[in-house]
Design an enzyme around this catalytic site. Structure first.
Site, PDB file in Angstrom:
ATOM      1  N   GLU A 133      20.983  32.075 -11.387  1.00 16.09           N
ATOM      2  CA  GLU A 133      20.140  33.447 -11.025  1.00 16.09           C
ATOM      3  C   GLU A 133      21.141  34.748 -11.255  1.00 16.09           C
ATOM      4  OE1 GLU A 133      17.720  32.768  -7.484  1.00 16.09           O
ATOM      5  OE2 GLU A 133      16.476  31.460  -8.450  1.00 16.09           O
ATOM      6  N   GLU A 189      15.933  24.658 -10.480  1.00 19.94           N
ATOM      7  CA  GLU A 189      15.597  24.982  -9.045  1.00 19.94           C
ATOM      8  C   GLU A 189      14.054  24.786  -9.042  1.00 19.94           C
ATOM      9  OE1 GLU A 189      18.164  27.401  -7.304  1.00 19.94           O
ATOM     10  OE2 GLU A 189      16.456  28.279  -5.950  1.00 19.94           O
TER      11      GLU A 189
END
Length: 848
Positions: free
Chosen positions: A441, A515
């Protein structure tokens, strides 16, 4: 009769001579633990009362410094895990005092017999900003706390006399979004070699050909010459099959040809050995078969190095639309993300604690680990090799743009290449490692040039595995960024799967959910009325800092497991998932995170945190660990364990009822009952009366009876599969607490100072049923040569010390972690007591 050429005859003679030489000479390479007998002191953190002093003195690296008053410690050592917890510290990093300046010193002697050897110190990890001196002289540094690195002590060693190594660590100038720990928290090694040696992590094993009858092991060995003159060097390798104890069994199964070359003075030279191996046995997640290559380096007939590396034969194929193939067969990635702390042990690495986590995950059906968001301890990768786990090794949480004021971005430009290369070189021989991740991220998700450059750095050290990055930008899969990766990793964003697969440019790019879910729950807690969805809009109540275990709640960016599986089943091209997370971890207690450091007023985290604090009517919250785990911080199963097991081990007959059935205040009220089962239908009974049969529909993964009216007694479910009885479970209303029970995960422990026993303590009624909601104070003691290392109860709001020998149970359970005294023999007993309850004792044998 066939004639033998002179050249062949010479090679036969040379081979026989070398083989005899290898058998008669011991390896000049040694690697010994450097963990014992360190001195430690901590300084300079004004908000931390546990610091030994307010101000760091100058020149602590000098040999003349008196360290007698410093604390004696053995490694691995996490200086923060002892606490105390403090509301003045960030709960995003666990309310623990990890910020500060720490110094470690060790006094040691190098034998005069080693005066001609090279001496190195290997750090498996040092948190953080490590600087190292030997006898007062600066040796080197490594700022990133998760990277393994080696430093050459040779120029600074005094042979036959006392040497002092000094290590300064600075976490005051390091930031983290989770609890990172602090100190020399991984193993440290002292390595001795000759002047002609294999480089640090200098053997690279690949298997370019794998057929049923033959495999090829290709070995690249980087040999270093530390003398000033050219040296003719001979390299030869042997291959051994490892047995079920992961030890070489018998004689080599293959030998390399002899390769000779001249290595120039103070230079390196790469030797390549291609070794045919007959009938290779494949490594996979069901039966992890390992081999070992032993690379021998000789100068004439003198053995100068012997280097060993484990490897495995296996093929990886990441197809764009047919999933992930291991050895030619599709394997669904049933993975979890894990942070590196080990619960009550903190960040200090312990092999048995990591092994226990993997055992629990294996029971659930997990087959893959993502090392979020950093390189792991090397022993974790070894365990994955041996236990049959795939592992995605991840490098960074940030690149050039940080997420915190003192994030990795501050050192990225100077260190990212070194860190990536160190990560890859260390772990590239492991068959369990199947994906490299260059980030999580990262705010630089639209910087395609940077992503390509990081991918290229990985490929410069290993071109046999794909590179991915966990992307949370909704456009990363369609704006061109995805083309910089070999495998597109997506975090959440279920609505963007269709866009990715619809884009023609992605026809040759595979996808994995790096994720997923981020469902939140507290073990044994259930709140009414039943709430589903964004937790920030459905907090359970003012002053309550737990989350309902119906597994229906999640932060705004996330989903339930059920929603994730619906998408995976609609898009079978996706290779699988890595759930956030396998275990609760210290820090990041979403949705009760109060840390707004570095967050801007218009950011998601800032607004949601303010909303939570306002709803709770507080400025500070007690939560010190996460709620994301499928297991709690103590390693106890939450209900979600059984939900994942029902999918990931569909062949296992199982059924699980929730919630518990002790609700004296809910008589006559609706109390929903959910059932997790690997069956396809089930019938629920309350006190013998059927409440109906329910069958799973398309994209349904649990069975729900939401209209059950509570009556005390017995809930029973009978599950069926294909019309045949499959499994059953029972949940009963209990009596009041009566006694304690204790169960050890093993009956014997090694007296090496590192092996651990994990003991589960339960509060039970007279029928030996766990009493929900019980929170009695428990007291622990040991008789004999054992010691209590840590304790925990899995309560994310508990501020009791992890080292306490007295602790409240949380929803009827508590964990004690014990060890034998080093070098002890015989046995010891562990006792648990609580006022008004019958105590319990468990005996632990000490193995030889």
């Amino acid at each position: 009769m066939k004639r033998i050429s002179i050249t062949t005859l010479i090679m036969i003679v040379i081979t026989m001579c070398i083989s005899g030489t290898l058998l008669s000479q011991e390896s000049p390479r040694s690697r010994e633990s450097f963990n014992q007998g360190w001195k430690f002191v901590k300084f300079f953190n004004a908000s931390d009362e546990s610091a030994s002093s307010d101000k760091e003195p100058a020149d602590l690296q000098l040999p003349s410094v008196n360290d007698n008053y410093w604390r004696s410690v053995d490694l691995p050592h996490d200086w923060a895990i002892e606490g105390p917890f403090s509301d003045t510290l960030e709960n995003n990093t666990g309310l623990l005092p990890w910020k500060g300046i720490g110094w470690y010193r060790k006094h040691f002697v190098i034998s005069p017999n080693d005066k001609d050897k090279r001496i190195y110190v290997d750090f498996d990890g040092a948190m953080a900003n490590a600087k190292v001196w030997m006898n007062g002289k600066f040796v080197g540094e490594w700022p990133y706390g998760y990277t393994s690195f080696q430093l050459d002590l040779t120029p600074y060693i005094i042979d036959g006399k006392e040497n002092i190594i000094s290590v300064r660590l600075d976490t005051k100038n390091w930031d983290s979004r989770w609890y990172p720990g602090a100190g020399l928290y991984r193993n440290v090694w002292l390595e001795k070699t000759s002047q002609i040696q294999i480089a640090y992590n200098g053997v690279f094993c690949t298997t370019p050909e794998i057929k049923k009858e033959r495999g090829i092991l290709s070995v690249n060995a980087e040999v270093e010459n530390h003398v000033n003159v050219p040296v003719p060097v001979t390299v030869k390798a042997s291959v051994y099959k490892l047995n079920e104890k992961f030890e070489p069994s018998g004689t080599p199964v293959a030998e390399s040809a002899i390769v000779t070359a001249t290595v120039q003075g103070m230079k390196n030279h790469d030797f390549r050995l291609d070794i045919p191996v007959k009938d290779p046995v494949l490594w996979d997640v069901y039966k992890p078969e390992l081999y070992r290559v032993v690379v021998n380096v000789l100068q004439g007939t003198t053995l100068t190095d012997k280097y060993e590396a484990n490897f495995g034969f296996r093929t990886l194929n990441f197809t764009p639309r047919d999933g992930f193939l291991l050895n030619g067969k599709r394997v669904e990635i049933n993975g979890v993300c894990n942070h590196h702390d080990l619960g009550a042990l903190g960040a200090a690495f312990n092999t048995r604690a990591a092994e226990r986590q993997l055992e629990l995950l294996k029971e659930m059906g997990c087959n893959a680990i993502r090392t979020s968001h950093n390189p792991p301890a090397p022993e974790l990768v070894d365990l994955c090799d041996k236990m049959g786990f795939l592992i995605m090794v991840e490098a960074f949480d940030t690149w050039r743009i940080g997420k915190k004021p003192k994030d990795y971005n501050l050192i990225f430009n100077g260190w990212h290449e070194e860190d990536i290369k160190a990560m890859v070189r260390r772990d590239r021989n492991h068959p369990s490692v199947f994906i490299w991740s260059i980030g999580n991220e990262v705010p630089d998700q639209r910087n395609a040039y940077l992503s390509r450059s990081l991918n290229a750095i990985v490929k410069s050290e290993d071109n046999t595995r794909p590179v991915t990055s966990g992307c949370n930008d909704a456009n990363s899969g369609t704006n061109g960024f995805q083309k910089t990766l070999d495998l597109f990793g997506i975090n959440y964003h279920l609505n963007d799967y269709q866009r990715f697969f619809d884009l023609k440019d992605n026809a040759n790019i595979g996808m994995v959910s790096t994720e997923s879910a981020s469902t939140i729950s507290s073990r044994g807690e259930y709140f009414y009325p039943l709430a589903q969805g964004d937790l920030y809009n459905n907090l359970p109540g003012k002053g309550i800092f737990q989350i309902s275990s119906y597994d229906l709640a999640y932060p705004s960016w996330a989903t339930t497991a059920d929603q994730q599986w619906t998408i995976l089943d609609k898009f079978p091209a996706v290779m699988g998932e890595f759930v956030w997370t396998g275990f609760d971890y210290i820090g990041e207690p979403t949705p009760y995170s109060e840390d707004m450091t570095g967050l801007k007023p218009n950011s998601w985290g800032y607004k949601e945190t303010l909303k939570m604090l306002e709803k709770q009517g507080v400025k500070e919250v007690p939560s010190r660990s996460s709620y994301f785990g499928i297991f709690d911080l103590a390693g106890f199963k939450k209900d979600r364990f059984y939900l994942y097991q029902s999918r990931w081990r569909a062949e296992l007959p199982m059924a699980h009822i929730l919630p518990h059935w002790n609700w004296p205040d809910r008589k006559g009220l609706l109390t929903p009952v959910h059932v997790y089962t690997s069956g396809d239908e089930a019938e629920l009974f309350l006190n013998g009366k059927s409440l109906g049969k329910k069958k799973k529909g398309e994209f349904e993964y649990r069975l729900r009876w939401d209209d059950v009216v509570y009556q005390p007694g017995e809930l029973k479910v009978i599950a069926y599969k294909n019309g045949v009885k499959w499994a059953e479970d029972v949940m009963r209303t209990t009596e009041k607490p009566s006694a304690l029970s204790m169960t050890a995960d093993r009956q014997a422990v090694r007296p090496d100072g590192r092996d651990l026993i994990f003991i589960t303590v339960r509060i039970e009624d007279k029928n030996k049923l766990l009493v929900p909601g019980s929170s009695n104070q428990l007291n622990f003691s040991i008789e004999g040569p054992g010691k209590i290392i840590a304790s925990d109860n899995g309560d994310a709001t508990s501020h009791e010390s992890f080292q306490a020998k007295s602790k409240k149970a949380y929803n009827g359970m508590c964990l004690i972690i014990v060890a034998a005294e080093k070098g002890a023999t015989g046995s010891f007993t562990v006792k648990a007591e609580s006022k008004g309850l019958k105590g319990s004792v468990v005996a632990i044998n000490i193995s030889k």
